[in-house]
Design a protein around this motif. Structure first.
Motif, short mmCIF file in Angstrom:
data_model
loop_
_atom_site.label_atom_id
_atom_site.label_comp_id
_atom_site.label_asym_id
_atom_site.label_seq_id
_atom_site.Cartn_x
_atom_site.Cartn_y
_atom_site.Cartn_z
N ALA A 1 142.71 51.98 114.02
CA ALA A 1 143.09 51.73 115.41
C ALA A 1 144.22 50.72 115.49
N GLU A 2 144.12 49.66 114.69
CA GLU A 2 145.18 48.64 114.70
C GLU A 2 146.50 49.22 114.21
N VAL B 1 144.55 55.64 119.35
CA VAL B 1 143.87 54.35 119.35
C VAL B 1 142.51 54.41 120.04
N ARG C 1 149.88 56.01 119.08
CA ARG C 1 149.11 55.26 120.07
C ARG C 1 148.07 56.09 120.81
N ALA D 1 147.43 52.38 114.27
CA ALA D 1 147.94 53.33 115.26
C ALA D 1 148.55 52.59 116.45
N ALA D 2 147.99 51.45 116.80
CA ALA D 2 148.50 50.68 117.93
C ALA D 2 149.91 50.16 117.68
#
Length: 75
Positions: free
Chosen positions: A26-27, A39, A36, A29-30
């Motif tokens: 998630a981090e 996420v 995004r 992808a952010a």
């Protein structure tokens, strides 16, 4: 077969590891504009695994400690 404290702790470790991996995804992808949209999916899946880890840890907390097996002892 009965579920033991050690088994519950092992399941908690596995679930926590999966939660950690998904948090990293998630981090990552952010920080990437194209990724995004992924996420929320990674974050939601990570939250489920974190809840699972907590549930197994709570189960382990109430289970009795497993007595070590002794070889060669007739009971």
């Amino acid at each position: 077969m009965d579920f033991t404290r050690e088994q519950a702790l092992n399941e908690a470790r596995i679930a926590a590891s999966r939660a950690e991996n998904l948090a990293r995804y998630a981090e990552s992808a952010a920080h990437n504009f194209d990724n995004r949209p992924q996420v929320p999916m990674f974050a939601a899946a990570g939250a489920v695994w974190a809840d699972t880890a907590r549930a197994y840890a709570a189960l382990a907390a109430v289970l009795p400690e497993t007595a070590p097996e002794t070889e060669g002892t007739d009971v």
